[in-house]
Scaffold this active site. Structure first.
Site, short mmCIF file in Angstrom:
data_model
loop_
_atom_site.label_atom_id
_atom_site.label_comp_id
_atom_site.label_asym_id
_atom_site.label_seq_id
_atom_site.Cartn_x
_atom_site.Cartn_y
_atom_site.Cartn_z
N ASP A 170 0.58 -1.08 0.19
CA ASP A 170 -0.25 0.03 0.34
C ASP A 170 0.75 1.18 0.08
O ASP A 170 1.00 1.74 0.66
CB ASP A 170 -0.89 -0.05 1.03
CG ASP A 170 -2.15 -1.38 0.91
OD1 ASP A 170 -2.30 -1.73 0.30
OD2 ASP A 170 -1.96 -1.77 2.69
N GLU A 191 -10.96 1.26 -3.65
CA GLU A 191 -11.25 1.02 -2.46
C GLU A 191 -9.41 1.89 -2.67
O GLU A 191 -9.27 2.31 -3.48
CB GLU A 191 -9.96 -0.33 -1.43
CG GLU A 191 -9.42 -1.22 -2.15
CD GLU A 191 -9.21 -2.43 -1.33
OE1 GLU A 191 -9.84 -2.47 -0.18
OE2 GLU A 191 -9.17 -3.18 -1.94
#
Length: 532
Positions: free
Chosen positions: A15, A189
């Site tokens: 991420d 997301e």
């Protein structure tokens, strides 16, 4: 021509949120249940990277005792408004194991420099995870996060929310806008917002963070939308290309260099198995890679090499080379604090269970709870960053009974680990044996324990050879005995561990005292060596 070799951050570094401030580049990555929270890396040329620390180093910023495996810090966002650094992060308290709910709390901390000090947290909301902060040209600040819908029969990934953040009031203000509900890829997301040439560009992750993962871009001339999807989406994916060495490509953020070049940081996974395998596993976890970006004539970001799949090698930017000194393989525990490569589980080290001073040049661990605990483990570990690697330590430990243990562990989470441990048996005295846990199923695979009574020091080693790993031990550090067992590396991966994990393999030093007496174990050194 200088090339960027992917992945740039090897081992568990998912991420990535990339940021440039002046001539410096920074990447923040998720740390999940590992302490400290939010790992930070630094570069001057996008080719060479070094770890520089962590942002969340106090329990007032992050309290994770009892957090689930792969809970804790999800998908941080690092930004700068010209005056200070901002870091947005989620602390996930509930998820997985059949749960329909996700208790995910979003916070903001700030700092004058990347080294800190980072402020006390400002609570933002709990409507979903993967928050990010966008600083608009007019000075206004906007929070984005995905929205979680727990209701049966609904799309759980219920869109990207936008709300203004007031830095003076230190709270969210004004209406909440659902600005983007995603594409048919689903699982929308990881939002990041950028502004270029009068357009707001929304970069999101889609497809789920496994082999269908992807990056989608949408844009609007109003921050509240509506947002149109890039007609050539996804911008990046390895979906449908099992032959690629980089898989799981998704969850991206963008950065512009001083010379106006653009790059995309994103996560990837490198599977052990060949493309035709029925199931593939990534024990190193989700790693960070970079791709060079160009902008199409009609204003959409495209990968420089012409396709939308991740490349192993990428043209580096026109910046002076800036390598960092090579990091030592051996840690003799002579520093007053732990190496940046070491992390602990859920809680910071303190003198009640870890000391670097009680016995100088030794790491002393006081035994606490079992490897199955989500609360107070005495475990210090570092990422496995190579398919071929070895780690070595030497242990001084005098257990009085079988409930006292210490040693070297290959660890994924509380239900998945392989542990070479020293303990005591009523008949054999001091012993060495292996304990394993595979998705919660405990075993002792050795045929009996190995007697080492009278050994004052026990040298322990693990060696990874891509698909498998095994252990060895020694009384003097010179003459090694191999333990005749090999363990499959794939079993300590996101893909195997209940199919729900988000971290990667760690190699650690640990001590347990299940009697509560807190017997200590002393480790003289730790060596980690990549063999690739």
């Amino acid at each position: 021509m200088t090339r960027i070799l992917n992945p740039i951050l090897r081992g568990f570094h998912p991420d990535p949120s990339i940021l440039r401030v002046g001539d410096d580049y920074f990447i923040a990555t998720s740390t999940f249940e590992w302490w400290p929270g939010v790992r930070l890396h630094h570069s001057r040329d996008l080719v060479h990277w070094r770890p520089i620390g962590y942002a969340l180093t106090r329990t007032s910023q992050l309290e994770m005792l009892g957090n689930p495996d792969s809970g804790g810090i999800w998908a941080p966002c690092l930004s700068h408004d010209g005056a200070q650094f901002y870091l947005i992060y989620t602390d996930v308290k509930t998820w997985g194991n059949g749960e329909v709910f996700k208790d995910a709390h979003n916070y903001l901390v700030t700092a004058p420099s990347i080294e800190g000090p980072w402020s006390e947290p400002v609570y933002l909301n709990s409507s979903g995870f993967d928050p990010s902060l966008f600083h608009d040209e007019d000075g206004r600040k906007w929070l984005l996060n995905m929205r979680w819908d727990h209701r049966k029969g609904r799309n759980a990934f219920a869109g990207i929310l936008l709300q203004e953040y007031d830095p003076q009031q230190k709270r969210l203000v004004g209406p909440v806008h659902n600005i983007f509900r995603g594409t048919p890829l689903g699982v929308t997301e990881g939002p990041h917002l950028y502004k270029k040439d009068g357009w707001y560009y929304l970069v999101v992750a889609e497809g789920g963070t496994t082999y269908a993962h992807a990056v989608t871009v949408a844009r609007s001339q109003r921050i509240e939308g509506p947002y149109e999807v890039d007609p050539c989406y996804p911008t990046l994916t390895a979906r449908g290309h099992p032959e690629l060495p980089l898989q799981k490509a998704g969850h991206a953020s963008l950065v512009q260099t001083q010379q106006g070049e653009w790059y995309m940081a994103h996560l990837v996974g490198r599977p052990l198995e060949p493309p035709q395998a029925l199931r593939r596993h990534c024990p190193l976890g989700r790693e960070t890679a970079l791709q060079k970006i160009r902008w199409s004539p009609d204003g959409w970001p495209r990968l420089w090499h012409g396709s939308n799949t991740p490349a192993l090698e990428v043209e580096a930017p026109a910046l002076p080379a800036h390598p960092w000194p090579k990091e030592p393989e051996r840690d003799d525990f002579e520093a007053p604090t732990l190496s940046l490569h070491f992390q602990t589980l859920r809680h910071p080290p303190d003198p009640s269970w870890l000391s670097l001073t009680e016995r100088p040049s030794y790491l002393r661990l006081f035994g606490r709870e079992s490897l199955s605990s989500r609360h107070r483990q005495s475990l210090v570990a570092r990422r496995l960053q190579h398919f071929y690697a070895e780690a070595e330590t030497v242990l001084e430990f005098e257990p009085q009974h079988f409930q006292q243990m210490a040693g070297l562990v290959c660890y994924y989470d509380t239900g998945n680990w392989v542990y070479l441990r020293v303990s005591r048996d009523e008949a054999l005295g001091k012993t060495l044996s292996i304990l394993t846990c595979d998705n919660g199923h405990y075993d002792e695979p050795l045929d009996g324990e190995l007697g080492i009574e009278g050994w004052s020091r026990v040298y322990l080693k693990v060696r990874y050879q891509r698909d498998t790993f095994g252990f060895a031990y020694s009384a003097n550090g010179l003459d090694w005995s191999e333990i005749p067992l090999r363990f499959p590396a794939y079993k300590l991966s996101d893909d195997h561990c209940r199919g729900l994990g988000f971290t990667g393999t760690f190699i650690g030093l640990c001590a347990q005292d299940l009697s509560g007496a807190r017997l200590h174990a002393d480790f003289d050194y730790f060596v980690y060596r990549g063999l690739e």
